[in-house]
Design an enzyme around this catalytic site. Structure first.
Site, PDB file in Angstrom:
ATOM      1  N   LYS A  53      -3.198  -1.615   6.511  1.00 46.02           N
ATOM      2  CA  LYS A  53      -3.251  -0.185   6.155  1.00 46.02           C
ATOM      3  C   LYS A  53      -4.671   0.204   5.722  1.00 46.02           C
ATOM      4  O   LYS A  53      -5.181   1.264   6.087  1.00 46.02           O
ATOM      5  CB  LYS A  53      -2.231   0.113   5.045  1.00 46.02           C
ATOM      6  N   GLN A  97       3.492  -0.765  -2.382  1.00 46.41           N
ATOM      7  CA  GLN A  97       4.010  -1.693  -1.370  1.00 46.41           C
ATOM      8  C   GLN A  97       5.287  -2.368  -1.881  1.00 46.41           C
ATOM      9  O   GLN A  97       5.311  -2.925  -2.980  1.00 46.41           O
ATOM     10  CB  GLN A  97       2.937  -2.745  -1.046  1.00 46.41           C
ATOM     11  N   ASP A 120       4.475   7.530   1.944  1.00 43.16           N
ATOM     12  CA  ASP A 120       5.514   6.691   2.538  1.00 43.16           C
ATOM     13  C   ASP A 120       6.794   7.502   2.757  1.00 43.16           C
ATOM     14  O   ASP A 120       7.715   7.038   3.431  1.00 43.16           O
ATOM     15  CB  ASP A 120       5.837   5.512   1.593  1.00 43.16           C
TER      16      ASP A 120
END
Ligand code: NAP
Length: 292
Positions: A53, A97, A120
């Site tokens: 990412k 994460q 997200d």
């Protein structure tokens, strides 16, 4: 033989489009978009995902920050760090994460993420707007799957889509996106589904997001099916330097000859998830700067 849906190529196209936009913003005297990532502990796959990412940010010209925190951080301390990110005007979007260590409640953490920075698409507020026309930030993986289907001109309207897996981050929002904006008829299967193969055999488009290698075999799909394999599994493989190979949830070799389109693992959905994060970060940035 099926067409392979090349997520790597499509995500690279998207990154180039975004890189051009970022150059224009900078030429207008604006700062680049900024994505931060919070990584708790030392989980191997999580480190790889976060690294990829951060690499994508570099490619498109975003600023990126990696906030590494110890495995034994308390929930309160983690919440304090996330609240810092919520307040930081220089951060447009961030991810926490997953998975988190067991002593930390994922729900508590997701609840305090600022929905405007939730690239997200996990927060209840963003989740609740998934099927609205002017939605906010969509969950990254299902959004990436929809974009992949769109770029290959695979029609979802009127199709029967079967989604295997009903997690909050993949299966469930995937089903909503396919049935809502996708205008498909959707079946969502999960661990309690009786006779999974009866359902998967009816799929025009089959999306599998479970985390079990070879769950879907050739006898479980019909001829011409479109197969989207979200699963990422590390399977022991002595021929590989790392000692494992990455596999999806679908028996790729067995299913490919029956499918019309299929995603490889790696190189299918994974890169599209990252592309979605980048798209969402740019969107969050534009909203923050009154450009949308
Ligand atoms: P998860 O939270 O563990 O959810 C798995 C889902 O599969 C659950 O809904 C579970 O049902 C269902 N399930 C488990 N065994 C099943 C079976 N035998 N038959 C039917 N359904 C079954 O996992 P996730 O976070 O959604 O991730 C799923 C997979 O996708 C993992 O391999 C993950 O690494 C991968 N992933 C990939 C990306 C990417 O970018 N490519 C992104 C995210 C995740 P219940 O709910 O009933 O327990």
């Amino acid at each position: 033989m099926a067409v392979r849906l090349d997520g790597k190529k499509i995500s690279s196209d998207i990154e180039q489009e975004i890189a051009a936009e970022v150059k224009e913003l900078i030429a207008r005297g604006m700062r680049p978009p900024h994505l931060a990532a919070v990584l708790v502990g030392d989980d191997g796959p999580s480190r790889t995902y976060v690294r990829n990412k951060m690499k994508a940010c570099e490619v498109v010209g975003f600023r990126s920050s990696l906030i590494k925190l110890p495995e034994d951080i308390s929930e309160q301390e983690l919440i304090a760090r996330i609240e810092d990110l919520n307040r930081d005007d220089e951060v447009d979007g961030y991810i926490v994460q997953l998975p988190l260590p067991e002593h930390i409640s994922v729900e508590h953490i997701i609840d305090i993420i600022d929905p405007k920075k939730d690239v997200d698409g996990f927060t209840p507020s963003n989740f609740g707007k998934i099927d609205q026309e002017h939605h906010s930030l969509l969950p990254a993986t299902p959004m990436g799957v929809m974009e992949l289907l769109k770029r290959y001109r695979i029609e979802t309207r009127g199709k029967h889509c079967v989604v295997v897996g009903k997690s909050h981050i993949v299966g469930m929002p995937m089903g909503i996106l396919l049935a809502g904006p996708g205008d498909a008829t959707v079946t969502i299967c999960h661990i309690y589904t009786r006779d999974l193969a009866t359902h998967t055999r009816m799929a025009d488009i089959l999306v599998v997001a479970v985390g079990k290698p070879n769950l879907i075999t050739a006898d479980m799909v019909k001829e011409g099916v479109v197969v989207i394999d979200v699963g990422i599994n590390r399977v022991p493989d002595g021929t590989k330097k790392k000692g494992y190979a990455l596999r999806g949830d679908v028996d790729f070799e067995g299913v490919e000859p029956k499918a019309s389109y299929i995603t490889p693992v790696p190189g299918g959905v994974g890169p599209m998830t990252i592309a979605s994060l980048i798209i969402n970060t740019l969107e969050a940035y534009k909203k923050r700067h009154g450009l949308l």
